[in-house]
Design a protein around this motif. Structure first.
Motif, PDB file in Angstrom:
ATOM      1  N   THR A  78       0.839  -1.200   0.000  1.00  0.00           N
ATOM      2  CA  THR A  78       0.000   0.000   0.000  1.00  0.00           C
ATOM      3  C   THR A  78       0.876   1.253   0.000  1.00  0.00           C
ATOM      4  OG1 THR A  78      -1.673  -1.181   1.281  1.00  0.00           O
ATOM      5  CG2 THR A  78      -1.840   1.229   1.227  1.00  0.00           C
ATOM      6  N   VAL A  79       0.492   2.232  -0.808  1.00  0.00           N
ATOM      7  CA  VAL A  79       1.255   3.476  -0.889  1.00  0.00           C
ATOM      8  C   VAL A  79       0.567   4.545  -0.048  1.00  0.00           C
ATOM      9  CG1 VAL A  79       2.217   5.239  -2.407  1.00  0.00           C
ATOM     10  CG2 VAL A  79       2.031   2.881  -3.205  1.00  0.00           C
ATOM     11  N   GLY A  80       1.340   5.208   0.806  1.00  0.00           N
ATOM     12  CA  GLY A  80       0.795   6.255   1.653  1.00  0.00           C
ATOM     13  C   GLY A  80       0.703   7.590   0.934  1.00  0.00           C
ATOM     14  N   ASP A  81       0.374   8.627   1.692  1.00  0.00           N
ATOM     15  CA  ASP A  81       0.167   9.969   1.142  1.00  0.00           C
ATOM     16  C   ASP A  81       1.197  10.939   1.712  1.00  0.00           C
ATOM     17  OD1 ASP A  81      -2.132   8.933  -0.093  1.00  0.00           O
ATOM     18  OD2 ASP A  81      -3.350   9.378   1.678  1.00  0.00           O
ATOM     19  N   LEU A  82       1.297  12.085   1.040  1.00  0.00           N
ATOM     20  CA  LEU A  82       2.116  13.194   1.546  1.00  0.00           C
ATOM     21  C   LEU A  82       1.169  14.241   2.104  1.00  0.00           C
ATOM     22  CD1 LEU A  82       4.694  14.871   1.918  1.00  0.00           C
ATOM     23  CD2 LEU A  82       4.460  15.613  -0.459  1.00  0.00           C
ATOM     24  N   MET A  83       1.354  14.595   3.372  1.00  0.00           N
ATOM     25  CA  MET A  83       0.519  15.587   4.033  1.00  0.00           C
ATOM     26  C   MET A  83       1.312  16.881   4.163  1.00  0.00           C
ATOM     27  SD  MET A  83      -2.008  13.536   4.486  1.00  0.00           S
ATOM     28  CE  MET A  83      -3.110  14.510   5.495  1.00  0.00           C
ATOM     29  N   CYS A  84       0.813  17.931   3.491  1.00  0.00           N
ATOM     30  CA  CYS A  84       1.494  19.230   3.495  1.00  0.00           C
ATOM     31  C   CYS A  84       0.728  20.202   4.390  1.00  0.00           C
ATOM     32  CB  CYS A  84       1.577  19.805   2.083  1.00  0.00           C
ATOM     33  SG  CYS A  84       2.568  18.810   0.948  1.00  0.00           S
ATOM     34  N   LYS A  85       1.395  20.659   5.412  1.00  0.00           N
ATOM     35  CA  LYS A  85       0.786  21.633   6.327  1.00  0.00           C
ATOM     36  C   LYS A  85       1.324  23.018   5.980  1.00  0.00           C
ATOM     37  CE  LYS A  85       0.626  22.826  11.249  1.00  0.00           C
ATOM     38  NZ  LYS A  85       1.122  22.423  12.597  1.00  0.00           N
ATOM     39  N   VAL A  86       0.429  23.942   5.608  1.00  0.00           N
ATOM     40  CA  VAL A  86       0.878  25.279   5.243  1.00  0.00           C
ATOM     41  C   VAL A  86       0.996  26.146   6.491  1.00  0.00           C
ATOM     42  CG1 VAL A  86      -0.047  25.175   2.902  1.00  0.00           C
ATOM     43  CG2 VAL A  86      -1.465  26.089   4.734  1.00  0.00           C
ATOM     44  N   VAL A  87       2.083  26.880   6.544  1.00  0.00           N
ATOM     45  CA  VAL A  87       2.332  27.805   7.655  1.00  0.00           C
ATOM     46  C   VAL A  87       2.512  29.193   7.066  1.00  0.00           C
ATOM     47  CG1 VAL A  87       3.842  28.366   9.586  1.00  0.00           C
ATOM     48  CG2 VAL A  87       3.457  25.972   8.966  1.00  0.00           C
ATOM     49  N   ILE A  88       1.582  30.091   7.386  1.00  0.00           N
ATOM     50  CA  ILE A  88       1.622  31.433   6.805  1.00  0.00           C
ATOM     51  C   ILE A  88       2.756  32.225   7.442  1.00  0.00           C
ATOM     52  CG2 ILE A  88       0.364  33.600   6.513  1.00  0.00           C
ATOM     53  CD1 ILE A  88      -2.186  31.911   6.403  1.00  0.00           C
ATOM     54  N   GLU A  89       3.604  32.791   6.586  1.00  0.00           N
ATOM     55  CA  GLU A  89       4.786  33.515   7.049  1.00  0.00           C
ATOM     56  C   GLU A  89       4.500  35.019   7.091  1.00  0.00           C
ATOM     57  OE1 GLU A  89       9.584  33.541   6.178  1.00  0.00           O
ATOM     58  OE2 GLU A  89       8.210  32.908   4.598  1.00  0.00           O
ATOM     59  N   THR A  90       4.697  35.602   8.252  1.00  0.00           N
ATOM     60  CA  THR A  90       4.522  37.045   8.402  1.00  0.00           C
ATOM     61  C   THR A  90       5.682  37.781   7.740  1.00  0.00           C
ATOM     62  OG1 THR A  90       3.412  36.705  10.524  1.00  0.00           O
ATOM     63  CG2 THR A  90       4.252  38.926  10.070  1.00  0.00           C
ATOM     64  N   PRO A  91       5.397  38.786   6.904  1.00  0.00           N
ATOM     65  CA  PRO A  91       6.485  39.500   6.216  1.00  0.00           C
ATOM     66  C   PRO A  91       7.431  40.171   7.208  1.00  0.00           C
ATOM     67  CG  PRO A  91       4.349  40.052   5.262  1.00  0.00           C
ATOM     68  CD  PRO A  91       4.070  39.294   6.506  1.00  0.00           C
ATOM     69  N   VAL A  92       8.726  40.163   6.886  1.00  0.00           N
ATOM     70  CA  VAL A  92       9.736  40.821   7.715  1.00  0.00           C
ATOM     71  C   VAL A  92      10.546  41.785   6.843  1.00  0.00           C
ATOM     72  CG1 VAL A  92       9.899  38.863   9.316  1.00  0.00           C
ATOM     73  CG2 VAL A  92      11.398  38.934   7.318  1.00  0.00           C
ATOM     74  N   ASN A  93      11.314  42.634   7.510  1.00  0.00           N
ATOM     75  CA  ASN A  93      12.190  43.593   6.821  1.00  0.00           C
ATOM     76  C   ASN A  93      11.422  44.480   5.828  1.00  0.00           C
ATOM     77  OD1 ASN A  93      14.488  42.485   8.136  1.00  0.00           O
ATOM     78  ND2 ASN A  93      14.562  40.858   6.595  1.00  0.00           N
ATOM     79  N   LEU A  94      10.258  44.961   6.264  1.00  0.00           N
ATOM     80  CA  LEU A  94       9.412  45.765   5.381  1.00  0.00           C
ATOM     81  C   LEU A  94       9.980  47.178   5.207  1.00  0.00           C
ATOM     82  CD1 LEU A  94       5.885  44.800   6.757  1.00  0.00           C
ATOM     83  CD2 LEU A  94       6.975  43.947   4.685  1.00  0.00           C
TER      84      LEU A  94
END
Length: 377
Positions: free
Chosen positions: A317-333
Motif C-alpha cells: 500500500t502506498v501512503g500519502d504526503l501531508m502538506c501543512k501550510v504555515v503562513i509567514e509574516t512579512p519581515v524587513n518591510l
C-alpha cells in the motif's frame, strides 16, 4: 518474588504490534525514568521492569519464546529459548534434571549452534523508501578452512574420549544415587583433539571479517530487521551457524517526517498567497509538484497529496504526503510596504465591519467578553 506478565507491565494486549509496544514503552519510560523519579528505589525497580519487558517483547525470537513458555522461556540462567538461540523447552528441564537422575536426553552433549549476530544499518529516508543493495563488513567467527571445522590438524581426526567413551557424560555413584555429569576430560564433546589444527588452535573456528551484500527492500523503516540465515557465527564442531540480523535505522530528514506509510512536511506560505490563492510548488521524494491553494487559506491547513508517500514493505500500500501550510509574516518591510499594510488594515474598518474580514478574531474576543461577564454576574 514472581515476575509480572510483560504485557501487563507495558499495559498492552498480547497481540499488540511492535509499534504499539514501542509507544507504550516511551510513555512509561518518560514517567519512570530515574532522572524524573529523584532516587526513588521502588520507581527505579519499576523502570528496570519496564526496560526488561520492552527488550523481550521487541525481539521476535524472545517474544515467541515468552509467549510459548512464559518467563522460563527467556531466562538466560535456565537456558531459555529466547537467549540460547537453539534451545527448546525440553532443554530447560533436561539440563536441570538430566544431570541428577542420569536421564533427560542423555548421551553426548550436542554441539552448540553458532550465535546470532546483529548489524546496525543506517539509511537515508530516500534509501529506505526506494530500497537498495548495500555491502556490509561483519566481524564474526567462521569455520576453519584448514581443518574443515574439526579442530584437528589436517590428516588427523579427533579420537574418542577415553573417559566417557564418546558419550560426553560420566556417571558417578553416590550411595543409592547415580549422578550423571559432563565429562571433565572432553567437556561433553565426546572427542579429544590430540593434534590441534595450527590455524585455529583446535577451536574449529577463526575470527574473520566477512563482506556481505544485503538487499534492502523498498519501504523499510526504523526498527525493521533483515535476517540473513546462516551468516552469524559458525557453530562448534560443525554445528549450524547462527543468523545475522540487520537492524535498520533511518536518519532524520531535513524536510519530511515519516509516520508509517505517510510523509509529513511544513510548507511556508506568503500572506498574500494565502489571502488571494494560487499555485505553489511543494517537494516530494519524486520531485516537485504543483499544489493549488484556495483563497482565504488559514495557517495550519493540511493538504493531502495521494500516493506521494511511502510504499509499504509488507502490504504494498502506498501512503500519502501531508502538506501543512504555515503562513509567514512579512519581515524587513520598507516604509512604503508598511504604509500599504496600514492602508489595508484601515480599509477593513473596525468593530462589526471588520468582523466580515476577520471572523475568527471577532469570535475570540466575543468569547473573552462572555467569559468575564459570566465571572462578574
Amino acid at each position: 518474588m514472581s515476575k509480572r506478565d510483560y504485557y501487563e507491565v507495558l499495559g498492552v494486549d498480547k497481540g499488540a504490534s511492535e509499534r504499539d509496544i514501542k509507544k507504550a514503552y516511551k510513555r512509561l519510560a518518560m514517567k519512570y525514568h530515574p532522572d524524573r523519579t529523584q532516587g526513588d528505589k521502588d520507581l527505579e525497580e519499576k523502570f528496570k521492569e519496564i526496560q526488561e519487558a520492552y527488550e523481550i517483547l521487541t525481539n521476535d525470537q524472545k517474544r515467541a519464546a515468552y509467549d510459548q513458555y512464559g518467563h522460563a522461556g527467556v531466562d538466560p540462567n535456565r537456558g531459555g529459548a529466547g537467549f540460547s538461540g537453539g534451545a527448546d523447552f525440553g532443554d530447560i528441564f533436561g539440563d536441570v534434571f538430566g544431570d541428577i537422575f542420569g536421564g533427560g536426553r542423555g548421551g553426548r552433549q550436542r554441539a552448540r549452534q553458532g550465535a546470532d549476530l546483529r548489524y546496525n544499518l543506517e539509511l537515508t529516508l530516500e534509501e529506505a523508501v526506494r530500497g537498495k543493495n548495500v555491502e556490509i563488513r561483519v566481524p564474526t567467527l567462521v569455520g576453519c578452512d584448514e581443518c574443515d571445522g574439526s579442530g584437528s590438524k589436517k590428516g588427523s581426526t579427533p579420537t574418542t574420549c577415553p573417559t566417557c567413551h564418546g558419550n560426553g557424560q560420566v556417571q558417578m555413584r553416590q550411595g543409592f544415587f547415580a549422578v550423571q555429569q559432563t565429562c571433565p576430560t572432553c567437556s561433553g564433546r565426546g572427542k579429544i583433539i590430540a593434534d590441534p589444527c595450527r590455524s585455529c588452535h583446535g577451536q574449529g573456528r577463526k575470527e574473520k571479517t566477512k563482506t556481505l551484500s544485503v538487499k534492502v527492500p523498498a519501504g523499510v523503516d526504523t526498527g525493521d530487521r533483515i535476517r540473513l540465515s546462516g551468516e552469524g557465527e559458525a557453530g562448534e564442531n560443525g554445528a549450524p551457524a547462527g543468523d545475522l540480523y540487520v537492524q535498520v535505522h533511518v536518519r532524520e530528514h531535513p524536510i519530511f517526517v515519516r509516520d508509517g506509510n505517510n510523509l509529513y512536511c511544513e510548507v511556508p506560505l506568503s500572506f498574500t498567497k494565502a489571502a488571494l490563492g494560487g499555485e505553489i510548488e511543494v517537494p516530494t521524494l519524486d520531485g516537485k509538484v504543483k499544489l493549488k491553494i484556495p483563497q482565504e487559506t488559514q495557517t495550519g491547513k493540511m493538504f493531502r497529496l495521494r500516493g506521494k508517500g511511502v510504499k509499504s514493505v509488507r502490504s504494498g500500500t502506498v501512503g500519502d504526503l501531508m502538506c501543512k501550510v504555515v503562513i509567514e509574516t512579512p519581515v524587513n518591510l520598507t516604509s512604503r510596504q508598511k504604509e500599504l499594510l496600514e492602508e489595508l488594515d484601515t480599509s477593513m474598518g473596525k468593530g462589526e465591519e471588520a468582523a466580515k474580514y476577520r471572523p475568527k478574531e471577532k469570535g475570540f474576543f466575543d468569547g473573552v467578553k462572555k467569559f468575564f461577564d459570566d465571572l462578574t454576574s
